[in-house]
Design a protein around this motif. Structure first.
Motif, mmCIF file in Angstrom:
data_model
loop_
_atom_site.group_PDB
_atom_site.id
_atom_site.type_symbol
_atom_site.label_atom_id
_atom_site.label_comp_id
_atom_site.label_asym_id
_atom_site.label_seq_id
_atom_site.Cartn_x
_atom_site.Cartn_y
_atom_site.Cartn_z
ATOM 1 N N THR A 41 -18.588 2.254 2.912
ATOM 2 C CA THR A 41 -17.463 1.876 2.060
ATOM 3 C C THR A 41 -16.187 2.462 2.639
ATOM 4 O OG1 THR A 41 -18.759 1.635 0.045
ATOM 5 C CG2 THR A 41 -16.431 2.138 -0.223
ATOM 6 N N MET A 42 -15.140 1.631 2.685
ATOM 7 C CA MET A 42 -13.846 2.054 3.207
ATOM 8 C C MET A 42 -12.790 1.877 2.126
ATOM 9 S SD MET A 42 -13.974 0.392 7.055
ATOM 10 C CE MET A 42 -12.894 1.650 7.788
ATOM 11 N N ASP A 43 -11.819 2.770 2.122
ATOM 12 C CA ASP A 43 -10.731 2.758 1.148
ATOM 13 C C ASP A 43 -9.420 2.535 1.889
ATOM 14 O OD1 ASP A 43 -9.922 3.175 -1.639
ATOM 15 O OD2 ASP A 43 -8.896 4.968 -0.914
ATOM 16 N N PRO A 44 -8.519 1.696 1.368
ATOM 17 C CA PRO A 44 -7.248 1.463 2.065
ATOM 18 C C PRO A 44 -6.347 2.684 2.028
ATOM 19 C CG PRO A 44 -7.205 0.409 -0.075
ATOM 20 C CD PRO A 44 -8.600 0.922 0.114
ATOM 21 N N LEU A 45 -5.638 2.915 3.111
ATOM 22 C CA LEU A 45 -4.637 3.971 3.114
ATOM 23 C C LEU A 45 -3.533 3.611 2.126
ATOM 24 C CD1 LEU A 45 -6.195 4.765 5.710
ATOM 25 C CD2 LEU A 45 -3.986 5.353 6.727
ATOM 26 N N ASP A 46 -2.902 4.627 1.577
ATOM 27 C CA ASP A 46 -1.805 4.403 0.642
ATOM 28 C C ASP A 46 -0.721 3.541 1.295
ATOM 29 O OD1 ASP A 46 -3.314 6.170 -0.805
ATOM 30 O OD2 ASP A 46 -1.864 7.812 -0.739
ATOM 31 N N PHE A 47 -0.071 2.731 0.484
ATOM 32 C CA PHE A 47 0.941 1.790 0.971
ATOM 33 C C PHE A 47 2.269 2.081 0.287
ATOM 34 C CE2 PHE A 47 3.283 -2.212 0.599
ATOM 35 C CZ PHE A 47 3.256 -2.683 1.906
ATOM 36 N N ASP A 48 3.337 2.160 1.062
ATOM 37 C CA ASP A 48 4.673 2.405 0.538
ATOM 38 C C ASP A 48 5.300 1.076 0.140
ATOM 39 O OD1 ASP A 48 7.363 3.014 0.059
ATOM 40 O OD2 ASP A 48 7.406 4.566 1.601
ATOM 41 N N ALA A 49 5.547 0.900 -1.152
ATOM 42 C CA ALA A 49 6.052 -0.373 -1.664
ATOM 43 C C ALA A 49 7.424 -0.723 -1.115
ATOM 44 C CB ALA A 49 6.090 -0.345 -3.188
ATOM 45 N N ARG A 50 8.122 0.234 -0.506
ATOM 46 C CA ARG A 50 9.416 -0.100 0.105
ATOM 47 C C ARG A 50 9.240 -1.099 1.233
ATOM 48 N NH1 ARG A 50 11.818 5.879 1.077
ATOM 49 N NH2 ARG A 50 9.735 6.019 1.987
ATOM 50 N N ARG A 51 8.062 -1.088 1.874
ATOM 51 C CA ARG A 51 7.800 -2.064 2.942
ATOM 52 C C ARG A 51 7.778 -3.487 2.393
ATOM 53 N NH1 ARG A 51 2.292 -0.458 5.500
ATOM 54 N NH2 ARG A 51 2.636 -2.512 6.486
ATOM 55 N N LEU A 52 7.391 -3.611 1.147
ATOM 56 C CA LEU A 52 7.299 -4.917 0.510
ATOM 57 C C LEU A 52 8.611 -5.334 -0.118
ATOM 58 C CD1 LEU A 52 5.342 -7.210 -0.231
ATOM 59 C CD2 LEU A 52 4.611 -5.860 -2.201
ATOM 60 N N GLY A 53 9.362 -4.354 -0.620
ATOM 61 C CA GLY A 53 10.614 -4.652 -1.296
ATOM 62 C C GLY A 53 10.399 -5.000 -2.756
ATOM 63 N N LEU A 54 11.450 -4.882 -3.551
ATOM 64 C CA LEU A 54 11.319 -5.112 -4.987
ATOM 65 C C LEU A 54 10.936 -6.550 -5.315
ATOM 66 C CD1 LEU A 54 14.217 -3.055 -6.586
ATOM 67 C CD2 LEU A 54 11.773 -2.615 -6.705
ATOM 68 N N GLU A 55 11.494 -7.510 -4.580
ATOM 69 C CA GLU A 55 11.150 -8.908 -4.852
ATOM 70 C C GLU A 55 9.673 -9.156 -4.585
ATOM 71 O OE1 GLU A 55 12.112 -13.465 -3.323
ATOM 72 O OE2 GLU A 55 13.049 -11.754 -2.334
ATOM 73 N N GLY A 56 9.184 -8.663 -3.440
ATOM 74 C CA GLY A 56 7.779 -8.833 -3.119
ATOM 75 C C GLY A 56 6.877 -8.126 -4.106
ATOM 76 N N LEU A 57 7.291 -6.937 -4.561
ATOM 77 C CA LEU A 57 6.505 -6.188 -5.527
ATOM 78 C C LEU A 57 6.446 -6.919 -6.861
ATOM 79 C CD1 LEU A 57 4.916 -3.582 -6.074
ATOM 80 C CD2 LEU A 57 7.068 -2.520 -6.800
ATOM 81 N N ARG A 58 7.541 -7.511 -7.278
ATOM 82 C CA ARG A 58 7.548 -8.263 -8.542
ATOM 83 C C ARG A 58 6.605 -9.467 -8.476
ATOM 84 N NH1 ARG A 58 13.219 -6.839 -8.818
ATOM 85 N NH2 ARG A 58 13.723 -8.628 -7.500
#
Length: 576
Positions: A131-148
């Motif tokens: 089993t593998m777990d994803p490394l933490d992701f910084d939502a700034r890479r996605l941006g607020l529009e992408g996060l919404r």
């Protein structure tokens, strides 16, 4: 609207769908991804994000070794003849290559060396690492529009409904390791001091689990400028009798014909939110409200569209089961994945009797509820019962540990609705409609088992998987503690799921098969839209997302004329 044309049309926007779109774009194909919801991510975005990857690239870092032989032996046994051997081999061979591709596109994973396969006693199983777990992701890479545009996760995967926590941290906190309290304080502090981000959105900038996976995939997909249509449900597949050549979707109130020059990929999830299909295929009683997946999703549209073309259906009576409970004001039931493994609780039927190892894998737990209900009735709902010491130390469902959130701070309306409480077991039993003598006797036996460290009824804590979510400070068995100190508590458990297993039957390259076992040209299917390669079982955490993305990886290779050949065909030969 005018007809449109792409090389590949992907229906759905979960992990498998996004990876398929990204792979196709990297192969130089023009891709359209259609999603019926107003956000992307599907059920994958609300998941733990784990993937089950045999012989993965990160196992060596922990000093672990694996082999395709062992993984094939294990999954083949788990599948119980309900998935073809060549499809099983395709998965266990290709999954590791898919995981490396994830890292290449910016979605890195790490192995979980102590997280056991779900059936550690079976040949080919490992005590950890697959089993593998994803490394933490910084939502700034996605941006607020992408996060919404990304579906939020379940409240149960957040601390105080706000702060993300990854699988390593969750285990440390639940197992009450020495660093657990400091870890919680650090997670809260990190969120609190991230004030500039919190002024813009309440969603944590640090994404973990399914949010990290989908955040990374969504970022990669947007970079490749893949065309995405939201609120565009599939209405039908275009089939000329020879091949599938496109789809009809509804967009802005009109039907749109979309031609697919190469292929259509169905990746729209299962049918757990379709009550009629549940009643047709699943064990009874069944209720779509019990499921832990988002409302409005996974209604079986794409499965039905494929079936109308003559596609074969398989495993329709099976689910990725998990016990669930209702939480007021939450839009779905909450899955109870690990809390029932902690010491000092037990699960009983209406006679007050245990009927299952509370620490077993959640699919087996859900199946045990159905089996017990079919045998004697009175197990739907089942009841998880615990004492004051459990309440003080551990979380369960929406209720945080009493040392952090005492009863006086719980919502008053929850008493008698979310949880039941009484100073005595007899009084609690009468409140919840359970036989008092049976409940008292079961608690007495559990208290005795805690003293010896042995559960002769169900062997709770008897294997490495059980102990993973036990309390490391409890001896001699981290999954057993007395149920003896009042007040006593109870909460309802229902046989829910995180998805259905049944769907369109596919081959080793995710091509949809017809009733005669022949591929339907132009049509591919992955994830819970397809029948699971794992058959009726759940070999390890990540057995849904791992295959969804692995067969997306294989499917795109096939549709571009570069199918991935099997390496270990010797394993397909009959062996004594």
């Amino acid at each position: 609207m005018a007809d449109q044309e792409f090389d590949v049309v992907v229906v759905g926007s979960g992990a498998g769908a996004m990876l398929a779109a990204i792979c196709a774009a990297d192969a130089g194909l023009q891709v359209l991804m259609v999603e019926k919801a107003e956000v992307v991510g599907g059920t994958s975005a609300t998941s733990g994000g784990g993937i089950w990857i045999p012989d993965n690239h990160d196992m060596g870092r922990a000093g672990l070794r694996d082999s395709i032989d062992a993984a094939f032996t294990y999954v083949k046994a788990c599948a119980r003849g309900m998935a073809s051997d060549d499809r099983v081999l395709a998965y266990v061979e290709t999954a590791r290559h898919m995981a490396r591709y994830l890292a290449h596109i910016g979605v890195p994973y790490r192995s979980m060396p102590k997280y056991s396969d779900y059936y550690p006693e079976m040949a080919g199983a490992l005590p950890g690492g697959r089993t593998m777990d994803p490394l933490d992701f910084d939502a700034r890479r996605l941006g607020l529009e992408g996060l919404r545009q990304l579906r939020p996760t379940n409240p149960g995967q957040l601390i105080m409904g706000r702060m993300h926590i990854n699988a390593f941290e969750a285990r440390s906190i639940l197992a009450r390791e020495r660093k657990a309290k400091l870890l919680i304080l650090w997670i809260m502090l990190r969120y609190a001091i991230d004030y500039p981000w919190r002024r813009r959105t309440p969603r944590d900038r640090r994404l973990t689990g399914g949010q990290a996976l989908l955040g990374g995939l969504w970022t990669a997909l947007r970079k490749r400028k893949v065309t995405v249509w939201l609120e565009a449900p599939l209405r039908s597949l275009q089939f000329d009798g020879a091949r599938v050549g496109g789809v009809t979707v509804e967009r802005e109130g009109a039907l749109v014909q979309v031609r697919a020059r190469r292929a259509v990929m169905l990746a729209a999830g299962g049918f757990e939110r379709n009550q009629a299909m549940r009643e047709q295929y699943l064990p009874q009683p069944t209720e779509q409200a019990w499921t832990a997946t988002p409302p409005g999703c996974n209604t079986g549209d794409a499965i039905q569209a494929g079936a109308r073309l003559g596609a074969a259906l398989h495993l329709m009576g099976h689910t990725w089961g998990v016990p669930t409970m209702a939480v007021p004001k939450e839009d779905r039931f909450r899955g109870i994945f690990v809390e029932r493994s902690l010491p000092g609780c037990m699960v009983v039927n209406a006679r007050g009797e245990r009927f299952v190892n509370e620490s077993c894998p959640y699919p087996e737990f859900q199946q045990a509820i159905y089996a017990e209900h079919a045998r004697m009735q009175g197990a739907i709902p089942a009841w998880v019962v615990f004492d004051a010491e459990f309440r003080r130390k551990y979380p369960i469902g929406p209720i945080a540990p009493g040392e952090a959130l005492p009863d006086s701070r719980l919502r008053k309306s929850w008493l008698g609705q979310v949880y039941w409480k009484d100073e005595t077991l007899e009084g609690l039993a009468r409140q919840i409609g359970v036989d008092p003598a049976g409940l008292v006797a079961s608690a007495a036996r559990m208290t005795a088992y805690a003293g010896t460290g042995k559960d002769p009824e169900f062997n709770r804590g008897g294997n490495v998987f059980d102990r993973y979510y036990g309390d490391v400070s409890v001896s001699p068995n981290p999954n057993l503690a007395p149920i003896a100190r009042g007040p006593f508590y109870a909460m309802k458990l229902y046989p829910g799921e995180i998805g259905t297993k049944g769907g369109l039957l596919t081959d080793r390259d995710a091509r949809v098969l017809d009733g005669a076992g022949a591929p339907i040209p132009g049509l591919y299917c992955i994830g819970n839209n397809s029948a699971s390669v794992m058959g009726p079982s759940y070999p390890g955490a990540g057995s849904t997302l791992g295959p969804a993305m692995t067969f997306a990886f294989r499917a795109v290779a096939d549709m571009t004329g570069k199918p991935i050949a099997l390496e270990r065909t010797d394993l397909l030969e009959d062996r004594p």
